[in-house]
Design a protein around this motif. Structure first.
Motif, PDB file in Angstrom:
ATOM      1  N   PHE A 330       0.826  -1.202   0.000  1.00  0.00           N
ATOM      2  CA  PHE A 330       0.000   0.000   0.000  1.00  0.00           C
ATOM      3  C   PHE A 330       0.860   1.250   0.000  1.00  0.00           C
ATOM      4  N   LEU A 363      -6.515  -6.089  -0.123  1.00  0.00           N
ATOM      5  CA  LEU A 363      -6.642  -4.635  -0.154  1.00  0.00           C
ATOM      6  C   LEU A 363      -7.757  -4.194  -1.097  1.00  0.00           C
ATOM      7  N   VAL A 391      -4.072   3.138  -5.769  1.00  0.00           N
ATOM      8  CA  VAL A 391      -4.830   3.471  -4.563  1.00  0.00           C
ATOM      9  C   VAL A 391      -6.120   4.173  -4.978  1.00  0.00           C
TER      10      VAL A 391
END
Length: 455
Positions: A330, A363, A391
Motif C-alpha cells: 500500500f 486490499l 490506490v
C-alpha cells in the motif's frame, strides 16, 4: 437595553434579498452550539499560553464562544457581571485594552457586514456598459456568492481594533496633566471621532476567529508529532523555531525570524554552544527553509507534515488489519500515485509473487485499492492482458468511515461501563480502569479525525 445589540444602518435592498444574511449567522450559531465546556477551556488555555491569564479576564472568550456574536458593549457588561461580589471589577478601559490584544493577535474579528448593499440589476448589466474584465479571470458567481462577497471584510477591516473615544482621551490627559509633552502627544494621537468609537463599541458585532484557534492546534500538533523522532540537539532547535513564531495571516505555514530562533536556542540546555551555521544546517534538515523575501526568516510548511501524518494514519491501519506485506504494498502504491503492474509490485517489494497476489486481493476487497485489466502492448495478437493497481481516490473517506465506526463502538462501550457503575458492582475498580482505557482510545480517535477534518 444593554443586552440587545445595536443594529447598523439598514441599506435599501431588493425585496428578494431582504431576508438573506451573508454574515453567516447559521454558521455562527452552529459553531457556538458545537463548542463544549472543554472546548471553551481549551481556547482559554491557548490564549493564556500566548498572553497570560489576564487577557483571557475568561468571560471575553466564553461570551463569544457561547453566543457566537456580541457587541463590545455586551462583552463589557457580561465580563463585569461574571466577577464575584467583593472582588475588584475591571474598568471598561482595561477590558478594551485586553480585547484589543485579542483583535491584534487575530483571535477575535469583526463579523461581515450584516446589511450589505447589493443591487443585482446593476451587476446584471451587459458587459458592454461595464468595464470588461479579461476573459481568463471572468467567473460566474451565484446570487448568494455575490452577496457574501459584498458582505466580506478585508483583513484591515476584520482586525481593526476598537478606538479610544475623545472623552476617555481627555480624561486621561486631565488626570495626567503633569506628564511630559511626549505623553500628551501620545494621547492626542489616540483621539478619534467620538461617533466612530460609539459605533465600534455598540453596533459592530464581534466573533471568535476559529481559523486562528485551529492554526494554533495545527501548529502544536505538528510540533509534537515530529518531536518524538528528534535527537536532543535537534529537538532544542525545533522547539525554538516554533516558540519564535511571528504572527502572520498564512494559516498553512509557520514563519520565525533567525534572531528569535537564536535567542530561544540559547535559553535551552546546550544551546549556547551551538553556532549559527549548525543551527541553520539543522533547520534545513527539518525542512525549515529561508524565505526568498527575507533570508533571515525561516518557514515550515504545516500542510506538508499534516499530509504525511494523514498517510501515516491510513498506512498504520492497513498494517494493523492486513500485516506488514499489505503495509509495504500500500505504501508503494501511495508513493507511485498511479497505476502499477503486478510484476512491478513484486520486483519493488521483493515479496513472493503468491503473497503479492493474495495481499492485493485483500486490499482490493477492503476497498483501499482499485484494479484494471490492461492489454499487453508486447503481444501481437492483442489477447494478452495484465492487471495494474492503484490506490482508490476515496481511500481517505474509507478510513474516516472506519474511524467513525470504531469511535461509535468505543462510545457505546463507555456508556455501557457507566451504566454498570451506576447499578453498583463488586468489580467497580476493574470497571473504572476499563472505562478509562476506552476513553483514552476514544481520545486517540478524536485526534485522528481532527487531522483529517479540521487541518
Amino acid at each position: 437595553m444593554r443586552g440587545e445589540p445595536a443594529r447598523p444602518p439598514v441599506h435599501h435592498r431588493p425585496p428578494h434579498l431582504a431576508q438573506k444574511n451573508p454574515s453567516a449567522s447559521l454558521a455562527a450559531a452552529r459553531r457556538a452550539a458545537m463548542v463544549s465546556q472543554h472546548g471553551i477551556l481549551l481556547a482559554v488555555s491557548i490564549i493564556s499560553d500566548h498572553f497570560g491569564p489576564l487577557v483571557s479576564s475568561e468571560a471575553l472568550l466564553e461570551g463569544l464562544l457561547l453566543n457566537g456574536r456580541l457587541t463590545f458593549d455586551q462583552l463589557v457588561w457580561r465580563t463585569i457581571s461574571k466577577i464575584p461580589d467583593g472582588s475588584p471589577k475591571p474598568t471598561r478601559e482595561e477590558i478594551r485594552m485586553n480585547f484589543n490584544k485579542l483583535v491584534y493577535a487575530h483571535y477575535v474579528e469583526r463579523c461581515p457586514k450584516p446589511e450589505p448593499f447589493f443591487d443585482p440589476l446593476i451587476d446584471e448589466q451587459p458587459t458592454s456598459t461595464r468595464k470588461r474584465a479579461p476573459r481568463a479571470v471572468e467567473t460566474v458567481l451565484s446570487l448568494e456568492q455575490k452577496v457574501v462577497r459584498t458582505a466580506a471584510l478585508s483583513d484591515a477591516e476584520k482586525f481593526s481594533e476598537i478606538p479610544y473615544s475623545m472623552e476617555e482621551s481627555s480624561n486621561a490627559k486631565d488626570d495626567d496633566h503633569h506628564a511630559v509633552a511626549g505623553g500628551k502627544r501620545k494621547h492626542e494621537a489616540l483621539e478619534v471621532d467620538e461617533e466612530d468609537s460609539i459605533i465600534a463599541e455598540n453596533e459592530v458585532l464581534w466573533r471568535a476567529n476559529f481559523e486562528r484557534f485551529i492554526f494554533c492546534l495545527k501548529k502544536k500538533f505538528c510540533a509534537d508529532r515530529k518531536k518524538a523522532k528528534l535527537k536532543v540537539g535537534t529537538l532544542a532547535i525545533w522547539e525554538a523555531f516554533f516558540e519564535a513564531n511571528v504572527m502572520n495571516n498564512d494559516n498553512k505555514t509557520v514563519t520565525s525570524p533567525m534572531n528569535g530562533i537564536l535567542e530561544r536556542v540559547g535559553q535551552k540546555e546546550g544551546g549556547s554552544s551551538m553556532t549559527v551555521d549548525q543551527i541553520i544546517s539543522v533547520l534545513n534538515d527539518l525542512e525549515c527553509i529561508s524565505t526568498t523575501r527575507d533570508p533571515e526568516q525561516f518557514t515550515f510548511d504545516l500542510n506538508k507534515l499534516v499530509e504525511t501524518c494523514r498517510n501515516d494514519e491510513v498506512e498504520s491501519l492497513v498494517k494493523k488489519k492486513h500485516g506488514q506485506e499489505a503495509y509495504t504494498i500500500f505504501r508503494l502504491l501511495l508513493k507511485q500515485a498511479g497505476p502499477v503492474e503486478t510484476d512491478e509490485i513484486t520486483d519493488k517489494t521483493i515479496l513472493d509473487k503468491q503473497i503479492v497476489h493474495e495481499t492485493l486481493y485483500k486490499l482490493w476487497k477492503d476497498e483501499y485499492i482499485d484494479s484494471e485489466r490492461v492489454p499487453s502492448a508486447a503481444s501481437g495478437t492483442g489477447n494478452a492482458q495484465f492487471f495494474v493497481w492503484r490506490v482508490k481516490n476515496t481511500y481517505r473517506e474509507h478510513y474516516i468511515d472506519h474511524l467513525y465506526h470504531a469511535a461509535l463502538n468505543l462510545r457505546q462501550m463507555v456508556n455501557c461501563m457507566a451504566e454498570l457503575l451506576l447499578e453498583g458492582t463488586k468489580d467497580e475498580t476493574k470497571l473504572r480502569n476499563r472505562k478509562n482505557i476506552l476513553i483514552l482510545a476514544l481520545t486517540r480517535h478524536d485526534e485522528s479525525l481532527m487531522v483529517f477534518h479540521d487541518f
